[in-house]
Design an enzyme around this catalytic site. Structure first.
Site, mmCIF file in Angstrom:
data_model
loop_
_atom_site.group_PDB
_atom_site.id
_atom_site.type_symbol
_atom_site.label_atom_id
_atom_site.label_comp_id
_atom_site.label_asym_id
_atom_site.label_seq_id
_atom_site.Cartn_x
_atom_site.Cartn_y
_atom_site.Cartn_z
ATOM 1 N N HIS A 1 -11.237 148.012 52.300
ATOM 2 C CA HIS A 1 -10.313 147.533 52.247
ATOM 3 C C HIS A 1 -10.564 147.041 53.805
ATOM 4 O O HIS A 1 -12.160 147.317 54.481
ATOM 5 C CB HIS A 1 -9.012 148.391 53.057
ATOM 6 C CG HIS A 1 -7.925 148.192 53.946
ATOM 7 N ND1 HIS A 1 -7.830 147.783 55.231
ATOM 8 C CD2 HIS A 1 -6.231 148.555 53.342
ATOM 9 C CE1 HIS A 1 -6.677 148.204 55.669
ATOM 10 N NE2 HIS A 1 -5.785 147.724 54.403
ATOM 11 N N ASP B 1 -13.555 156.705 53.482
ATOM 12 C CA ASP B 1 -12.101 155.957 53.982
ATOM 13 C C ASP B 1 -10.905 156.413 52.849
ATOM 14 O O ASP B 1 -10.808 155.987 52.167
ATOM 15 C CB ASP B 1 -11.881 154.322 53.502
ATOM 16 C CG ASP B 1 -10.659 153.492 54.239
ATOM 17 O OD1 ASP B 1 -9.561 154.615 54.190
ATOM 18 O OD2 ASP B 1 -10.686 152.905 53.986
ATOM 19 N N GLN C 1 -6.129 156.488 51.716
ATOM 20 C CA GLN C 1 -5.153 156.544 49.860
ATOM 21 C C GLN C 1 -4.928 157.836 49.524
ATOM 22 O O GLN C 1 -4.416 158.259 48.307
ATOM 23 C CB GLN C 1 -4.979 155.242 48.737
ATOM 24 C CG GLN C 1 -5.313 153.340 50.063
ATOM 25 C CD GLN C 1 -3.924 153.622 50.309
ATOM 26 O OE1 GLN C 1 -3.219 154.598 49.163
ATOM 27 N NE2 GLN C 1 -2.977 152.851 50.907
ATOM 28 N N LYS D 1 0.735 156.540 56.371
ATOM 29 C CA LYS D 1 0.482 157.405 54.650
ATOM 30 C C LYS D 1 0.835 158.561 53.905
ATOM 31 O O LYS D 1 0.819 158.752 52.913
ATOM 32 C CB LYS D 1 -0.323 156.248 54.084
ATOM 33 C CG LYS D 1 -0.862 155.282 54.773
ATOM 34 C CD LYS D 1 -1.893 154.523 53.959
ATOM 35 C CE LYS D 1 -2.796 153.304 54.330
ATOM 36 N NZ LYS D 1 -1.780 152.126 54.305
ATOM 37 N N CYS E 1 -5.079 143.567 51.760
ATOM 38 C CA CYS E 1 -6.022 143.299 52.517
ATOM 39 C C CYS E 1 -7.239 143.751 52.063
ATOM 40 O O CYS E 1 -8.458 144.740 52.770
ATOM 41 C CB CYS E 1 -5.953 144.495 53.749
ATOM 42 S SG CYS E 1 -4.327 144.315 55.014
HETATM 43 N N1 7TS Z 1 -7.535 152.065 54.096
HETATM 44 C C1 7TS Z 1 -7.349 151.915 52.617
HETATM 45 C C2 7TS Z 1 -8.114 152.076 52.259
HETATM 46 C C3 7TS Z 1 -6.190 151.214 52.901
HETATM 47 O O1 7TS Z 1 -5.202 151.736 51.777
HETATM 48 C C4 7TS Z 1 -5.499 150.648 54.237
HETATM 49 C C5 7TS Z 1 -3.693 150.072 54.814
HETATM 50 C C6 7TS Z 1 -6.197 151.071 55.707
HETATM 51 C C7 7TS Z 1 -7.624 151.042 55.467
HETATM 52 C C8 7TS Z 1 -5.532 150.740 57.490
HETATM 53 O O2 7TS Z 1 -4.698 151.854 57.209
HETATM 54 P P1 7TS Z 1 -3.468 151.561 58.978
HETATM 55 O O3 7TS Z 1 -3.100 152.688 58.827
HETATM 56 O O4 7TS Z 1 -5.263 151.520 59.690
HETATM 57 O O5 7TS Z 1 -3.504 150.528 58.484
HETATM 58 N N2 7TS Z 1 -3.473 150.073 53.450
HETATM 59 C C9 7TS Z 1 -2.354 149.486 53.762
HETATM 60 C C10 7TS Z 1 -1.975 148.444 51.769
HETATM 61 O O6 7TS Z 1 -2.254 149.243 50.818
HETATM 62 N N3 7TS Z 1 -0.872 147.678 52.203
HETATM 63 O O7 7TS Z 1 -0.548 148.169 53.937
HETATM 64 C C11 7TS Z 1 -1.728 148.496 53.792
#
Ligand code: 7TS
Length: 417
Positions: free
Chosen positions: A134, A211, A214, A237, A375
Site C-alpha cells: 500500500h 503492515d 488487512q 478495519k 492505493c
Molecule cells: N496498509 C494496507 C495494507 C492497507 O490496506 C491500508 C488501507 C493501509 C495500509 C492504510 O490504512 P489507514 O487505516 O492508515 O488508511 N487500505 C485501504 C483500502 O484497501 N481501501 O481503502 C483503504
C-alpha cells in the site's frame, strides 16, 4: 464436594444472527438492502462499539493522565484497559509496547520519522519492501530522504501475486537496514509468508516491520510467535472506530527510538533549556489522544473475542471460494491476484468495461465495492491494468450477497453488450 471448573464458552458463530449486531447492515441504499463489500477499505461497526462510544461521551468523558478527579481517572482507566486488550489481542509481551496512533499510516510514518531522527539510516541504505505495498508503506520511506537517501529494494511477485522468496534472499546486502512488508495485500488478497520473511531478515540481523492493516481483521495475530519487530494496524478495519490504530514495537526498539511529536503527556520535565521524556509508550503519544477511539477499539476486540475466531475464518474462506467460483463464470472476467494463500479479497477486471462503470452501475442496486488502484499503483503497473474492481468480504457477509454481486455484474455485462 466436587466443584465444577468454569468453562468459558464462546458464542456460536451464526452469520444471520451476528448480522443483527451491525445496525448499518439493515439500511437501504438506493431503495435496496445494502450489500457492503468494501471491508478492506473499512469495516462496519457492531452495536457494542457504537454503544461504547456513546457511553463514553454520555457518562465518562474527561481528559486522561492528568486530573486527579473521578471522571479523569475513569477515562484513564478505560483507555489504559483498551491498551491491555490490544496487548492480549496480538499477544505483545507488555502493554508498554502498544502505541496508540491514528492508524496504519501513522504507525509507519512514526517508525520512519523517528528512525530518521535517530540517524538509523545512512546515505545509500536500503529498505526492502514488496511489489504489493500500500502507498502507506512506500511513501513514508521516500519522505525520509533529505541529505541521506534511502533506497527501496522491491521483492518481486509472480503472476498469481505471490512473493518470490528466493529473490528476497538475494536482496540483502551491507546496506540493508530494514524490511517493511505487507502481511495481506489489500489489492490482491495474497497472504504473505511473514514468519518466513522475518526469519530470513533476522538471519541477516535486519529488523522487520509488518503492515498488518488487512491481516488483523481476518486472523489471530501473535506478534511474539511471528517475532515481528514492529506490527501496524488500523482500528477501523477491525470493526473499531476510525482515527485509532496501533503500532506494536519491541521494547528494545521503542526505547532506542526518539519521540515522534513533542507536547503534553510525553514529557517528564521541561525547562527552556532541556526536556526529559516519559517512558514508552507515552514518549510517543504527545497531546490528548483519541480517548473514545481507544475505548471503542477495546470494545471491538471484546466483540471479536466472544467468538472462536476459527469459525469466522472458516466462514470467510467459504465466501471467498464461493465468490471466486461464481465470479469466474462471468464471461470476460479476470481475477487479479490468484495466490494459493488468499484472504477474502477479490480484485477483478471485466474485458471492455472500465472498473468505474462496474462500481457505479452496481451501486444503483445498493452494492458497495471499491474501484480504482486501491492505493497500490505499483500493483496496477505489475499487472498492467489501470484499475480493478474489488470485492472484499467480512465475516458478516453472506452467500446471498455474493449472488447479488454476480447478478449485478451480469446486468453490467448486458448494458455493455
Ligand atoms: N496498509 C494496507 C495494507 C492497507 O490496506 C491500508 C488501507 C493501509 C495500509 C492504510 O490504512 P489507514 O487505516 O492508515 O488508511 N487500505 C485501504 C483500502 O484497501 N481501501 O481503502 C483503504
Amino acid at each position: 464436594m466436587k466443584t465444577e471448573t468454569p468453562i468459558l464458552t464462546k458464542r456460536k458463530f451464526n452469520v444471520e444472527e451476528i448480522r443483527n449486531d451491525f445496525p448499518i447492515l439493515k439500511r437501504l441504499v438506493n431503495g435496496k438492502p445494502l450489500v457492503y463489500l468494501d471491508n478492506a477499505a473499512t469495516s462496519q461497526k457492531p452495536r457494542a462499539v457504537i454503544d461504547a462510544l456513546e457511553h463514553y461521551y454520555t457518562f465518562d468523558n474527561a481528559n486522561i493522565h492528568r486530573g486527579l478527579y473521578f471522571l479523569s481517572e475513569l477515562a484513564t482507566d478505560q483507555y489504559e484497559t483498551a491498551r491491555l486488550k490490544v496487548k492480549e489481542f496480538i499477544n505483545a509481551m507488555s502493554a508498554s509496547e502498544i502505541i496508540f496512533v491514528r492508524g496504519t499510516t501513522e504507525a509507519i510514518n512514526l517508525v520512519a520519522t523517528t528512525l530518521k531522527t535517530a540517524k538509523f539510516f545512512e546515505d545509500g541504505d536500503e529498505v526492502i519492501v514488496t511489489n504489493m505495498e500500500h502507498h502507506a508503506n512506500i511513501v513514508p520511506w521516500q519522505l525520509m530522504n533529505g541529505n541521506t537517501r534511502v533506497h527501496l529494494k522491491v521483492i518481486p511477485m509472480n503472476d498469481a501475486g505471490e512473493l518470490d522468496i528466493d529473490a528476497f534472499e538475494k536482496l540483502f546486502g551491507k546496506k540493508t537496514k530494514l524490511v517493511s512488508v505487507v502481511h495481506i495485500s489489500n489489492a490482491l488478497g495474497t497472504i504473505n509468508p511473514v514468519k518466513k520473511i522475518i526469519e530470513i531478515a533476522h538471519s541477516h540481523n535486519v529488523p522487520v516491520l509488518i503492515d498488518g492493516a488487512q491481516a488483523v481483521p481476518h486472523f489471530k495475530i501473535d506478534v511474539q510467535e511471528l517475532d515481528a519487530d514492529f506490527y501496524a494496524f488500523s482500528g477501523h478495519k477491525v470493526y473499531g472506530p476510525t482515527g485509532i490504530g496501533v503500532l506494536y514495537g519491541k521494547t528494545e526498539f521503542l526505547e532506542m527510538m526518539p519521540p515522534y511529536q513533542g507536547g503534553g503527556d510525553m514529557i517528564r520535565t521541561v525547562t527552556f533549556e532541556h526536556t526529559t521524556f516519559d517512558d514508552i509508550p507515552r514518549k510517543f503519544e504527545a497531546g490528548t489522544p483519541n480517548i473514545a477511539g481507544g475505548i471503542g477499539l477495546g470494545a471491538a476486540i471484546d466483540y471479536l473475542n466472544q467468538f472462536d475466531r476459527n469459525e469466522m475464518i472458516d466462514h470467510e474462506k467459504d465466501i471467498l471460494n464461493y465468490a471466486t467460483e461464481e465470479l469466474l463464470k462471468i464471461d470476460g472476467l479476470r481475477i487479479i491476484g490468484t495466490a494459493k494463500e488468499k484472504a477474502s479479497v477479490i480484485s477483478f477486471v471485466i474485458e471492455g468495461i472500465h472498473p468505474y462503470d462496474i462500481g457505479t452501475i452496481i451501486d444503483t442496486d445498493g452494492i458497495a465495492i471499491r474501484t480504482g488502484h486501491h492505493c497500490t499503483q505499483p500493483v496496477m503497473q505489475r499487472f498492467n491494468v489501470p484499475a480493478t474492481a474489488r470485492a472484499s468480504f467480512a465475516f458478516y457477509n453472506t452467500m446471498e450477497e455474493v449472488d447479488k454481486l454476480v447478478l449485478g455484474l451480469q446486468k453490467v455485462k448486458k448494458m455493455f453488450a
